[in-house]
Design an enzyme around this catalytic site. Structure first.
Site, PDB file in Angstrom:
ATOM      1  N   HIS A 244       0.861  -1.184   0.000  1.00 43.21           N
ATOM      2  CA  HIS A 244       0.000   0.000   0.000  1.00 43.21           C
ATOM      3  C   HIS A 244       0.898   1.234   0.000  1.00 43.21           C
ATOM      4  O   HIS A 244       2.080   1.164   0.324  1.00 43.21           O
ATOM      5  CB  HIS A 244      -0.968   0.032   1.189  1.00 43.21           C
ATOM      6  CG  HIS A 244      -0.313   0.092   2.534  1.00 43.21           C
ATOM      7  ND1 HIS A 244      -0.367   1.180   3.339  1.00 43.21           N
ATOM      8  CD2 HIS A 244       0.432  -0.811   3.191  1.00 43.21           C
ATOM      9  CE1 HIS A 244       0.308   0.951   4.441  1.00 43.21           C
ATOM     10  NE2 HIS A 244       0.801  -0.252   4.384  1.00 43.21           N
TER      11      HIS A 244
ATOM     12  N   HIS B   7      12.897   1.595   6.729  1.00 42.66           N
ATOM     13  CA  HIS B   7      12.263   2.500   7.698  1.00 42.66           C
ATOM     14  C   HIS B   7      13.326   3.194   8.567  1.00 42.66           C
ATOM     15  O   HIS B   7      13.271   4.406   8.795  1.00 42.66           O
ATOM     16  CB  HIS B   7      11.314   1.736   8.611  1.00 42.66           C
ATOM     17  CG  HIS B   7       9.949   1.519   8.032  1.00 42.66           C
ATOM     18  ND1 HIS B   7       9.253   2.494   7.353  1.00 42.66           N
ATOM     19  CD2 HIS B   7       9.116   0.429   8.050  1.00 42.66           C
ATOM     20  CE1 HIS B   7       8.077   2.026   6.979  1.00 42.66           C
ATOM     21  NE2 HIS B   7       7.970   0.773   7.381  1.00 42.66           N
TER      22      HIS B   7
ATOM     23  N   ASP C 299       4.806   3.213   4.729  1.00 39.81           N
ATOM     24  CA  ASP C 299       5.559   2.496   3.699  1.00 39.81           C
ATOM     25  C   ASP C 299       6.052   3.404   2.581  1.00 39.81           C
ATOM     26  O   ASP C 299       7.052   3.088   1.926  1.00 39.81           O
ATOM     27  CB  ASP C 299       4.711   1.358   3.137  1.00 39.81           C
ATOM     28  CG  ASP C 299       4.761   0.138   4.038  1.00 39.81           C
ATOM     29  OD1 ASP C 299       5.386   0.232   5.111  1.00 39.81           O
ATOM     30  OD2 ASP C 299       4.180  -0.897   3.679  1.00 39.81           O
TER      31      ASP C 299
ATOM     32  N   ALA D 271      -0.616  17.407   4.980  1.00 43.74           N
ATOM     33  CA  ALA D 271      -0.456  18.660   4.238  1.00 43.74           C
ATOM     34  C   ALA D 271       0.183  19.669   5.185  1.00 43.74           C
ATOM     35  O   ALA D 271      -0.284  19.848   6.313  1.00 43.74           O
ATOM     36  CB  ALA D 271      -1.811  19.161   3.767  1.00 43.74           C
TER      37      ALA D 271
ATOM     38  N   ARG E 231      -3.021  18.520  17.472  1.00 44.62           N
ATOM     39  CA  ARG E 231      -1.950  17.898  16.665  1.00 44.62           C
ATOM     40  C   ARG E 231      -1.229  19.027  15.946  1.00 44.62           C
ATOM     41  O   ARG E 231      -1.734  19.582  14.989  1.00 44.62           O
ATOM     42  CB  ARG E 231      -2.585  16.915  15.681  1.00 44.62           C
ATOM     43  CG  ARG E 231      -1.636  16.264  14.731  1.00 44.62           C
ATOM     44  CD  ARG E 231      -2.300  15.075  14.061  1.00 44.62           C
ATOM     45  NE  ARG E 231      -3.611  15.376  13.487  1.00 44.62           N
ATOM     46  CZ  ARG E 231      -3.825  15.748  12.235  1.00 44.62           C
ATOM     47  NH1 ARG E 231      -2.811  15.900  11.424  1.00 44.62           N
ATOM     48  NH2 ARG E 231      -5.051  15.972  11.794  1.00 44.62           N
TER      49      ARG E 231
ATOM     50  N   ASN F 119      -5.244  23.919   9.709  1.00 42.20           N
ATOM     51  CA  ASN F 119      -4.622  23.392   8.487  1.00 42.20           C
ATOM     52  C   ASN F 119      -5.073  21.962   8.260  1.00 42.20           C
ATOM     53  O   ASN F 119      -4.710  21.059   9.010  1.00 42.20           O
ATOM     54  CB  ASN F 119      -3.093  23.449   8.607  1.00 42.20           C
ATOM     55  CG  ASN F 119      -2.392  22.805   7.417  1.00 42.20           C
ATOM     56  OD1 ASN F 119      -3.030  22.449   6.416  1.00 42.20           O
ATOM     57  ND2 ASN F 119      -1.092  22.650   7.519  1.00 42.20           N
TER      58      ASN F 119
ATOM     59  N   SER G  45      -5.698  18.882   5.081  1.00 42.09           N
ATOM     60  CA  SER G  45      -5.210  18.550   3.739  1.00 42.09           C
ATOM     61  C   SER G  45      -6.215  18.973   2.666  1.00 42.09           C
ATOM     62  O   SER G  45      -7.432  18.947   2.880  1.00 42.09           O
ATOM     63  CB  SER G  45      -4.932  17.056   3.643  1.00 42.09           C
ATOM     64  OG  SER G  45      -6.055  16.327   4.066  1.00 42.09           O
TER      65      SER G  45
END
Lengths: 43, 611
Positions: B13, B135, B337, B426, B524, B554, B556
């Site tokens: 994915h 990673h 990923d 974003a 956040r 803000n 996305s």
């Protein structure tokens, strides 16, 4: 045809092998170990 | 001639491509932004083309292509899992094995063939790096630290699901790991599935749901589902999970344990889902914090780098930062990923002798995560003229002033500038902005603009120098990956009303920034530094000058289920389909009331699958 081959492969080959592996040693290490201090595998 | 290394992640994915030039990220993008298919797992042909175009290179100029995991090792894990699950796993075996035998076990060869099919020159050698090595490289090499502990936690790659590393300059050494099927990412995904959200997509919603509930199931989870050691290592009790032998995450035992079947997707949210979310979140935080302590003691380092899907759990990251186990933490902005593509490329670049040129500058090496495509004003004007869309083109200062005036007037502004962000957030270049002081802004944005669930919180962008005045934050959070409480003097005084629970908590105003304050009084946070994004910084500074508030909402630039917009055309479409009042597109301003009626055949919302 392919489905039949996969069926035979799964039940005639993989199932006995898998059952044998699980009897001898669980390849996925699924059991808990209450007395162990860690589940970390050191590298 | 610079040394170019191309990293690719795909076939699970969030496929992506990243190009590293002499050890520094030059370009990176997720394929979903081009294909318009969210979490697109397919070969990232358009992302590869973009990366090469951005650096003016062809495949002949690339020294190596790196695939982000080892498909042979992964095939071994898949076969072992099938063997361990007999005789119950025939259905997934029948569906998965043909692809694994045909091409997946040699996915790096498939990548080579796909690259050859692009006709962009001779394909260099395609090598593989392990999933968690990718990673770890994505977490450490672009970090601003010369040395650090590195913690990677995700669902699963080959075998490892959690790894601890020690990074020093251009070297990374793995110290320890936890292996499949024992996975914190998969535990979280199991609850995501059980609460009716999509796996590998809805985890974010579960995290947002947690503050509505009480962690009354946390003890049950610890007692029945997961055995946690003091060092944070763990084993799952696989009798409660179905992912070894089925396509689903949880089975009957799980349902019995938590009082009935899973919530159906889009079904009503009940107290059970709130409490399950709160409970698994608490257990996740406990494990992350314990693992961080272990990382600290194993490495002796004072700084920590994080990657892997679980590192996108910004609530856990915030708790970790708050505990001060490490002086500072740095989270790779594309921690999932997609970031594996970048990490894989960085890993090989370092082996080839590249240096970490950003060290000593006081900044990280991610260029603010602004690694995607940009569109200049000529291209934007050509599009607007071609489609007969009315616009104005004020001077740069006037453009900022007009946008700020609209925001202060309660308008919602689409903000499309410069290079697109790499990663799921974003960060001020493909954003929808609003006034955080407006108590109606959260529901307006959720229901009329994003068309998403009302419980989901919005994030604030704040001028970095003002961040500590508004939030209890002890370090910068440039990538919106830390959650912290609103500062005490910005909270509303007086007792909170009692007897309110669930979604009714949304009705309570808790701070001077109601649109970005979650029901537990947290936010956040994205701290915006002038060096990372000068234009966005100027916008925030101008908003502060006008209103006294250095914070904007803000979110996305997309609607629910759609990838973040990439091109001006996608931005205009999103603007016209929703209740966004103003679109600032490069140097141009479009006002909704001046636009012609928007017409398109059918219901566009039915074309976008729900996430």
């Amino acid at each position: 045809m392919r489905r039949a081959a996969l069926f035979l492969l799964y039940y005639l080959v993989l199932t006995p092998v898998g059952l044998l592996c699980r009897t001898v040693r669980d390849p996925l290490h699924r059991g808990v170990r209450p007395r162990a201090s860690s589940y970390l595998v050191r590298r | 001639m610079p040394d170019l290394v191309l990293g690719i992640s795909c076939y699970y994915h969030d496929s992506a491509a990243a190009l590293v030039e002499d050890g520094a990220p030059r370009a990176a993008a997720q394929e979903e932004r081009f294909s318009r298919r969210r979490h697109d797992p397919s070969f990232p042909a358009q992302a590869v083309q973009y990366c090469l175009q951005e650096s003016g290179a062809k495949l002949d100029d690339v020294s190596a292509v790196v695939y982000y995991e080892d498909p042979g090792l992964k095939f071994g894990r898949v076969l072992t899992t099938f063997a361990a699950a007999v005789p119950y796993g025939f259905a997934p075996f029948r569906e998965a094995l043909p692809d694994w035998l045909a091409w997946k076990r040699r996915a790096n060869d498939t990548v080579r063939d796909e690259l050859a099919g692009l006709g962009l020159g001779q394909v260099p050698p395609v090598v593989c790096r392990r999933h968690h090595a990718s990673h770890a490289a994505s977490a450490f090499f672009p970090s601003p630290y010369e040395s650090a502990a590195v913690l990677c936690i995700d669902g699963v790659g080959e075998w490892a699901t959690t790894t601890l590393w020690h990074g020093r300059r251009s070297n990374l050494r793995q110290l320890a790991e936890i292996r499949f099927p024992h996975s914190l990412g998969l535990l979280y995904s199991a609850f995501t599935y059980f609460c009716g959200f999509k796996v590998d997509s809805g985890e974010y919603k579960l995290m947002g749901l947690a503050p509505y509930g009480r962690p009354r199931f946390a003890e049950v989870i610890r007692r029945k589902l997961i055995h946690i050691k003091p060092d944070g290592s763990f084993r799952l009790n696989m009798r409660y999970f179905a992912y070894l032998h089925d396509h689903v995450m949880t089975g009957r035992r799980f349902e019995t344990l938590f009082g009935g079947p899973r919530r159906s997707p889009e079904g009503p949210l009940t107290e059970r889902e709130f409490d399950l979310a709160a409970s698994v979140q608490q257990v996740t935080e406990e494990i992350v914090i314990r693992l961080a302590r272990t990382a600290r003691s194993l490495t002796g380092e004072r700084r920590l780098c994080l990657a892997g899907g679980v590192a996108l759990n910004c609530v856990a990251n915030g708790k970790l930062a708050d505990r001060k186990i490490f002086d500072e933490i740095w989270v790779q902005p594309a921690a999932g990923d997609a970031g594996g593509a970048l990490g894989a490329a960085l890993s090989v670049a370092m082996e080839r002798g590249a240096s970490r040129a950003h060290l000593g500058t006081g900044r990280d090496g991610m260029a603010g995560a602004l690694l995607g495509p940009a569109y200049n004003d000529a291209a934007i004007r050509a599009y607007l003229d071609e489609h007969g869309l009315p616009y104005s083109r004020p001077e740069p200062d006037a453009l900022i002033r007009e946008a700020v005036a609209a925001l202060d007037g309660g308008k919602v502004v689409g903000w499309f500038q410069g290079r697109m962000e790499f990663g799921p957030r974003a960060l001020g270049n493909r954003s929808i902005l609003g006034d955080p002081r407006d108590s109606a802004m959260q529901s307006t944005m959720n229901l009329k603009i994003k068309f998403r669930e009302s419980f989901r919180p919005f994030a604030p962008s704040v001028l970095a120098p003002d961040a500590r005045d508004y939030f209890r934050l002890n370090q910068d959070s440039p990538y919106m990956l830390l959650v912290a409480d609103i500062a005490p003097d910005k909270r509303l005084a007086g007792p909170q009303p009692e007897g309110i629970s669930g979604l009714d908590l949304l009705k309570v105003q808790r701070s001077l920034l109601p649109a970005v304050t979650h029901v537990d009084g947290s936010a956040r946070i994205q701290t915006v530094a002038e060096e990372d994004n000068p234009l966005y910084y100027r916008l925030l500074a101008a908003f502060k000058e006008r209103t006294g508030c250095p914070v904007l909402v803000n979110t996305s630039f997309n609607v629910r289920g759609e990838p973040i917009v990439n091109t001006p055309a996608e931005a205009v479409t999103c603007f016209m389909r929703t209740d966004i009042d103003m679109l600032v597109l490069g140097g141009f301003i479009l006002r909704k009331e001046e636009q012609p009626a928007w017409r398109e055949g059918g219901d566009w919302r039915s074309d976008i699958p729900l996430d």
